[in-house]
Design an enzyme around this catalytic site. Structure first.
Site, mmCIF file in Angstrom:
data_model
loop_
_atom_site.group_PDB
_atom_site.id
_atom_site.type_symbol
_atom_site.label_atom_id
_atom_site.label_comp_id
_atom_site.label_asym_id
_atom_site.label_seq_id
_atom_site.Cartn_x
_atom_site.Cartn_y
_atom_site.Cartn_z
ATOM 1 N N GLN B 227 0.826 -1.203 0.000
ATOM 2 C CA GLN B 227 0.000 0.000 0.000
ATOM 3 C C GLN B 227 0.863 1.257 0.000
ATOM 4 O O GLN B 227 0.334 2.360 -0.084
ATOM 5 C CB GLN B 227 -0.918 0.002 1.235
ATOM 6 C CG GLN B 227 -1.911 -1.145 1.235
ATOM 7 C CD GLN B 227 -2.747 -1.222 2.502
ATOM 8 O OE1 GLN B 227 -2.809 -2.258 3.143
ATOM 9 N NE2 GLN B 227 -3.398 -0.124 2.872
ATOM 10 N N ARG B 374 -8.575 -0.627 8.299
ATOM 11 C CA ARG B 374 -9.687 0.226 7.883
ATOM 12 C C ARG B 374 -10.224 1.013 9.072
ATOM 13 O O ARG B 374 -11.427 1.008 9.325
ATOM 14 C CB ARG B 374 -10.776 -0.651 7.249
ATOM 15 C CG ARG B 374 -11.351 -0.008 6.008
ATOM 16 C CD ARG B 374 -12.336 -0.856 5.276
ATOM 17 N NE ARG B 374 -13.025 0.038 4.332
ATOM 18 C CZ ARG B 374 -13.853 -0.342 3.386
ATOM 19 N NH1 ARG B 374 -14.109 -1.606 3.217
ATOM 20 N NH2 ARG B 374 -14.430 0.520 2.598
ATOM 21 N N CYS B 375 -9.318 1.612 9.839
ATOM 22 C CA CYS B 375 -9.768 2.263 11.079
ATOM 23 C C CYS B 375 -9.127 3.623 11.297
ATOM 24 O O CYS B 375 -9.264 4.189 12.377
ATOM 25 C CB CYS B 375 -9.470 1.371 12.273
ATOM 26 S SG CYS B 375 -7.746 1.429 12.803
ATOM 27 N N GLU B 744 -12.992 4.598 5.555
ATOM 28 C CA GLU B 744 -13.072 3.889 6.824
ATOM 29 C C GLU B 744 -14.239 4.306 7.699
ATOM 30 O O GLU B 744 -14.478 3.687 8.746
ATOM 31 C CB GLU B 744 -11.750 4.079 7.575
ATOM 32 C CG GLU B 744 -10.598 3.421 6.844
ATOM 33 C CD GLU B 744 -9.241 3.989 7.195
ATOM 34 O OE1 GLU B 744 -9.166 5.210 7.414
ATOM 35 O OE2 GLU B 744 -8.272 3.241 7.249
#
Lengths: 147, 790
Positions: B227, B374-375, B744
């Site tokens: 990523q 995803r936070c 997110e």
């Protein structure tokens, strides 16, 4: 995992004890044992194929007769390895004369720690499988002694 | 200031606000994506990894002799081999020490112990099975609370003399004395322990790479699932000593990242070493169980929260202490200054006079933890805690959970708002979002229905979550990863024929950047989206960027893209002035054209201007039409939303059914509504999953008990509820296009809405809190204990 049980064997205590500390005899009762190699009178090595659910693996197991107080008490320690999996086990056997002549009451206990892939993936089935295998082992010991 | 945006462009141009179909989808739909495992290079070798069965053990010896006899096996690499080159360990993104291959001690079950390189994937696996490792098991520490006890074994004796314990770091934010005083003076005080369990990103594509060392050119090409490819290149240069210009990191299509593809895993390093050693390309691809058992994890926060309030429900104080289980090394992918991420956004959407939050990081015998799944850097944990606490307070005081939120929200006129833990919220209208969610779901009628059902003994619950997100890391004065400031970038080249190539510093792993970044350029410059190609993920060509995670792409690289486009627009103005023989100050921009003020007929389209930039530029001006922008954001952005969930609970089985779920999101101005809806659908499902199904558990020996998808439950379309979406739009005042980021929000906001609904259904039975996942087994045990079911 802790397991324990008791079984009465129709054989005298000295014969039972001699059986238990002889790797070539007791080894054949281990689950899935394919071969046994005696290193010295206290150490031996076994190869065994063991399956839990859909996973099966060929283990190389190093065993040590850790305690042997003839004719009443023996402890065997084992450390087995298969790809991604390890087993550490301690088996304790205490022998007492049975009520009937020439019989022996064997109390046994086993502490089994399974690590790695088999513990991880087979967790749901592992206790049941281990319990079954241990019971089979001691049944086998009894049967062979009573032959 | 950016204002709520109306669509400026035609559907053919496809600027902001158009649901342009994704440019990447034709290749995915046709099965023509190029993922890492699709890459096969001539002469390539395969690498497979020997992993530890023990969670904590000494390595007594490694015997590779049998493995080397396996046909096809070319090499076996151990920690001792790597130690000779100083490559046996690597720094984590959090600056801790992670073993590439341990030389003495394994620290978690499935840790890498040796690597086998072979001419086929099968031979490599056979080689792995033949490597014999002799271990001596050591005491295992699974529970972080026990890890902190004085008699716990020291897991990391390699640390400094004054750090011979399992405590990694302490971090705090806010005013402890003020929070203590506030709690002491509070009319009503609540206290709760909330555990957010360890979970895994479980992306469909596992991690992998192909390392390709060209000894003649001195060139290392690392094809990988990352990523953040530029960061990887720099780290690789620093660790390996290879010159950075001779390292090329290249991503391909990526089947989901979610934070799990930010860290550097030992497998990547092993493939690089194996390629350097053998002179051949080496491929490493994780299998599913390796991915689940060994890669970085998320969450694992043990939170203790205390909140004070008046008896009328006005919140007065917050104090939170947390134990963070980081596994055997702190591999958190958080900005350097924030070892607990942005957890101190925990005051949420509420106007707290004071707050104090502290977090202690702890070592255990588990894989390295702390990935932002995803936070947005620990915001999920913070939002879950505050939204649960507000709900408990409401129930305690017998005040409707919606009313208590309305009564305590930060009001729109208070924006920009400084929180007691130091953040400045840029914008937000929380009452509007909650009101819309309540209207959409028919809140008052649901409460009536619930009362009727309760009278009949049926279990129905309604849960609200009014979250505030914090994304877009971040401003250089506060945000860096291993010292690299968290800016991002875009380079735009306009070709003579009026077609555009733009390269961005962020990566895409499913977000749709090839479409949305083209839309930003279409909006700014009037080129149709179809004429714009977006490239990324090749460090030889893309401008430097920090990567895609924590919802930062649109807030940071999206801003860079708009700014680069504006530089081009400005140059185009001077070119147009030259072509129109007008004063640049007399030109106005509309619909992709510069025209003379008051004479709309005298105009030049952006395409005409592009051609002139290469064929007829004025003397004294640089030819060409290109721009690059590195954007250092002035602040973070603060998306928010209100979610309402309705659950029914089966009294016989404990099964929770999410009957309805309304999600109102506000992510500022929207680039592509369809893609935003998709992000929210995916995010809600990824919030639903840990609420009801997912949890990474360990037995007392440190064995991972969720190493397959049979044990680690993911929701499929069958389990997933039908999401009902709504939106409000409150643009970010400082972002060039008023956007905020949405990747997110839903993952952050959904779990407390579901947990609040379940507890709401059971509160009358004396249930105050249940930790997620709310499995049938857990609920059933409670129903039995409360005498509801036999």
């Amino acid at each position: 995992m802790e397991f324990s049980g008791q079984t009465t064997i129709k054989a005298p205590r000295e014969r039972v004890f001699a059986f238990l500390i002889d790797p070539n005899l007791v080894g054949r009762c281990g689950p899935g044992v394919e071969s046994i190699e005696v290193i010295d009178d206290r150490h031996f090595k076994a190869k065994a194929k063991v399956g839990v659910g859909f996973i099966s693996a060929r283990f190389v197991i190093n065993m040590e007769l850790a305690e042997a107080d003839a004719p009443s008490h023996a402890v065997i320690k084992a450390r087995g390895q298969a790809p991604g999996t390890a087993v550490d086990a301690t088996g304790t056997m205490d022998l007492a004369p049975g009520d009937e002549p020439d019989t022996t009451v064997m109390k046994w206990g086993a502490n089994v720690i399974i690590s790695g892939m088999m513990a991880s993936v087979g967790a749901r089935m592992i206790e049941g499988t281990a319990n079954k295998m241990i019971a089979q082992t001691f049944d086998c010991i009894r049967a062979k002694l009573e032959e | 200031m950016a204002t709520e945006m109306q669509r400026q462009t035609t559907p053919e141009v496809g600027g902001m606000g158009h649901s342009v179909k994704r440019k990447e989808d034709p290749r995915f739909i046709r099965g023509a994506g190029q993922f890492i495992d699709d890459l096969v290079l001539p002469g390539m070798l395969w690498l497979d990894i020997v992993r530890s069965p023990y969670a904590h053990a000494t390595i007594k010896s490694i015997d590779a002799s049998e493995a080397l006899k396996v046909p096809g096996v070319a090499a076996v690499i151990t920690g001792a081999d790597l130690e000779k080159a100083g490559l046996h360990w690597m720094p984590t993104l959090a600056g801790d020490k992670q073993m590439v291959l341990p030389t003495h001690t394994v620290m978690y079950q499935s840790q890498e112990v040796a690597a086998v390189v072979a001419t086929s994937r099968y031979a490599a696996a056979d080689g792995v099975a033949a490597v014999m490792v002799d271990y001596e098991p050591l005491e295992v520490v699974v529970d972080p609370h026990k890890a902190l006890l004085p008699d716990a074994p020291v897991l990391r004796p390699d640390r400094a003399a004054d750090k011979q314990n399992n405590h990694i770091w302490h971090w705090e934010s806010g005013d402890r004395a003020a929070a203590d005083a506030g709690l002491a003076a509070a009319e009503h005080r609540i206290s709760e322990d909330i555990y957010i369990p360890r979970i895994h990103v479980a992306s469909i594509e596992t991690c992998g790479c192909v390392a390709d060392w060209d000894a003649i050119r001195g060139q290392m090409t690392l094809h990988m699932t990352s990523q953040a490819p530029h960061v990887i290149r720099t780290v690789l240069a620093l660790v390996s000593g290879l010159p950075e210009q001779n390292i090329r990191v290249k991503t391909h299509d990526i089947g989901g990242g979610f934070g799990g593809k930010v860290p550097v895993y030992p497998g990547y390093v092993l493939a690089v070493v194996a390629s350097l050693t053998t002179g051949k390309p080496v491929k490493w691809i994780e299998d599913r169980s390796e991915n689940l058992q060994a890669d970085s994890f998320a969450r694992d926060y043990h939170i203790h929260a205390e909140m004070g309030a008046t008896n009328a429900g006005k919140i007065t104080s917050l104090k939170v202490s947390t134990i963070a289980d980081h596994g055997y090394t702190d591999a958190a992918a958080d900005p350097s200054k924030f070892p607990a991420g942005l957890f101190n956004v925990i005051t949420g959407s509420y106007d707290f006079p004071n707050a104090f939050v502290e977090v202690d990081g702890v070592y255990t015998n588990k894989p390295p933890g702390g990935v932002a799944y995803r936070c947005s850097f620990r915001v999920t944990e913070a939002v879950h805690a505050i939204e649960r606490m507000v709900d408990i307070l409401a129930h305690d005081l017998d005040i409707d959970p919606a009313k208590i939120r309305m009564d305590n929200f930060i009001q729109p006129e208070q924006m920009p708002y400084k929180t007691p833990t130091g953040w400045e919220y840029d914008s937000g209208d929380y009452p509007r979002a909650l009101k819309l969610a309540m209207d959409m779901i028919g809140y008052d009628d649901l409460r009536k229905e619930q009362a009727e059902k309760r009278a009949r003994g049926e279990l129905m619950g309604i849960g609200i979550s009014s979250f505030t997100e914090i994304v877009g890391a971040g401003p250089s004065h506060d945000f860096d990863i291993i010292g690299l400031k968290m800016f991002d970038s875009c380079e735009i080249r306009v070709h003579p024929t009026g077609k555009v190539l733009a390269r961005i510093g962020v990566q895409t792993q499913g977000q749709g950047h090839e479409t949305t970044f083209a839309q930003i350029i279409a909006e700014e410059l009037g080129f149709p989206v179809a004429d714009i190609k977006i490239e990324y993920g090749d460090t030889d060509t893309a401008p430097y960027g920090l990567g895609t995670y924590a919802s930062r792409s649109t807030p940071v690289a999206g801003a860079a893209t708009a700014m680069a486009a504006r530089k081009i627009k400005e140059k185009a103005r001077h070119l147009a002035a030259h072509l129109l023989e007008a004063n640049p100050d007399d030109l106005v921009w509309t619909n992709g054209k510069w025209s003379v003020k008051g004479s709309p007929d005298r105009s030049k389209t952006i395409q005409e201007i592009a051609f002139a930039a290469y064929t007829n530029h004025p003397q004294g001006m640089e030819p060409g039409l290109e721009a690059v922008d590195y954007y250092d954001p002035p602040n973070l952005t603060f998306p928010f939303g209100s979610y309402i969930c309705v659950v029914d609970i089966d009294k016989g089985t404990g099964q929770v059914t999410v009957r309805r779920f309304v999600a109102v999101d506000d992510c500022g101005n929207i680039i592509n509504p369809m893609i935003v809806d998709g992000q929210i659908h995916g995010g809600l499902t990824m919030g639903f999953a840990p609420s009801l199904l997912e949890s990474m558990t360990y037995d007392e020996n440190g064995n991972n008990l969720a190493g397959t998808f049979m044990d680690y439950l993911l929701p499929t379309a069958v389990e997933t509820p039908a999401w009902e979406l709504g939106k409000t739009t409150t643009p970010s005042p400082h972002h060039p296009i008023g956007a905020k980021g949405v990747g997110e929000s839903a993952t952050v906001g959904a779990p407390p809405a579901i947990a609040n609904a379940v507890v709401d259904a059971l509160w009358h039975l004396g249930v105050r809190n249940i930790d997620i996942p709310l499995t049938p087994q857990k609920i059933w045990a409670i129903l039995r204990e409360k005498g509801v079911t036999a």
